[in-house]
Design a protein around this motif. Sequence first.
Motif, PDB file in Angstrom:
ATOM      1  N   PRO A 211       0.861  -1.195   0.000  1.00  0.00           N
ATOM      2  CA  PRO A 211       0.000   0.000   0.000  1.00  0.00           C
ATOM      3  C   PRO A 211       0.889   1.234   0.000  1.00  0.00           C
ATOM      4  N   GLU A 212       0.571   2.194  -0.847  1.00  0.00           N
ATOM      5  CA  GLU A 212       1.417   3.397  -0.887  1.00  0.00           C
ATOM      6  C   GLU A 212       1.175   4.219   0.367  1.00  0.00           C
ATOM      7  N   ALA A 213       2.269   4.595   1.026  1.00  0.00           N
ATOM      8  CA  ALA A 213       2.175   5.344   2.277  1.00  0.00           C
ATOM      9  C   ALA A 213       2.123   6.844   2.003  1.00  0.00           C
ATOM     10  N   GLU A 214       1.308   7.531   2.775  1.00  0.00           N
ATOM     11  CA  GLU A 214       1.291   8.993   2.730  1.00  0.00           C
ATOM     12  C   GLU A 214       2.341   9.509   3.702  1.00  0.00           C
ATOM     13  N   ASP A 215       2.644  10.776   3.587  1.00  0.00           N
ATOM     14  CA  ASP A 215       3.621  11.377   4.507  1.00  0.00           C
ATOM     15  C   ASP A 215       3.199  11.199   5.959  1.00  0.00           C
ATOM     16  N   VAL A 216       1.880  11.254   6.191  1.00  0.00           N
ATOM     17  CA  VAL A 216       1.392  11.148   7.571  1.00  0.00           C
ATOM     18  C   VAL A 216       1.475   9.721   8.095  1.00  0.00           C
ATOM     19  N   MET A 274      11.619   7.788  -2.968  1.00  0.00           N
ATOM     20  CA  MET A 274      11.034   8.067  -1.656  1.00  0.00           C
ATOM     21  C   MET A 274       9.630   7.485  -1.544  1.00  0.00           C
ATOM     22  N   ARG A 275       8.871   7.452  -2.630  1.00  0.00           N
ATOM     23  CA  ARG A 275       7.533   6.834  -2.609  1.00  0.00           C
ATOM     24  C   ARG A 275       7.655   5.356  -2.270  1.00  0.00           C
ATOM     25  N   VAL A 276       8.639   4.699  -2.886  1.00  0.00           N
ATOM     26  CA  VAL A 276       8.844   3.272  -2.629  1.00  0.00           C
ATOM     27  C   VAL A 276       9.332   3.061  -1.197  1.00  0.00           C
TER      28      VAL A 276
END
Length: 360
Positions: A211-216, A274-276
């Motif tokens: 699942p792609e993580a958000e900054d939060v 950084m997204r990964v």
Amino acid sequence: MLDKPQIEKLQSLEDKFYELEARISDPAVMADMGEWQKLTRAHAKMAPVVIKFREFKKALASIEEAREMLKEKLDEEFRGMVEAEFEEAKGKIPALSEELRILLLPKDPNDDKNVIVEIRGGAGGDEAALFAGDLFRMYTRYAENQGWRTEVLDANVSDLGGFKEVVFVIEGDGAYSKLKYESGVHRVQRVPTTESSGRIHTSTVTVAVLPEAEDVDVEINPNDLRIDTYCASGAGGQHVNKTESAVRITHLPTGVVVQCQDEKSQLKNRDKAMRVLRAKLLELAQEEQHAEVAESRKSQVGTGDRSERIRTYNFPQGRVTDHRIGLTLHKLDFILNGDLDELISSLVTAGQSEQLKQVE
């Protein structure tokens, strides 16, 4: 049949649904677009369970109405009609109860997230890399059918045109909820184009769906990162460019390493890496949180562990077999062209059935 606490919970949801409808229609709320959108999303998420609960209550009301009428003196023809309505309504209750129990199951907090998919060739060398390319095409075609967007984050192309590894993001509503069971080892059995004797080879490819993580979701301290740059390279070691545009990021506390060389811009490669990294760190954190649960209960659709063989694609027989649920489909060409609906719906149903067992 639903028990009393379940019915009370459903009634509470319906009451809240009515409250949301009233607030959404309130001019004061409509003036605040952010709040209005938040409420409409919540309303839309509740709609399926409320609609199904209304069907359930309507069937119960029909049963009760028919039961009362059957206590009276009725002519034979009319009694027959009432009895038929009674049996029809009564027959709906088990299926509606089961559907509502599934709708009441706790939702995976990641289900609405976008996903990052990693496909890597395993045992089998060039043949494994070619099949990694086939799976990449399968998932991107499926995403296209769903109306989702895909973007390659990193790719290492093999000499024959497959992928030694490819990492890409799929963006769309419910992407993780449908693709989360794809993590694991995918096995292919076929005659490679380089095989002159016609012998069937077995190769493997690993797939990871994060699942792609958000900054939060994940807090990353810049001081915990080591960022290296290097010249990007393509198939056969040919340099894509002579500048150090490729980026490798190491998260020192965990040892997680990600890299990206797909873009000509170092800044874009860094953003993609950084997204990964965020997705991988989110996965690690969630694995720690659920380690005890995973140890005590293994889902019948598998743990999602990358070392687990989950599916076989047999080309000579034109079949695909998912080993976790014992499902075999003789439609390999369609599946590899992105027709994953039957496979995925079967896996989702099996997962829900396993969840129901745990709450009984």
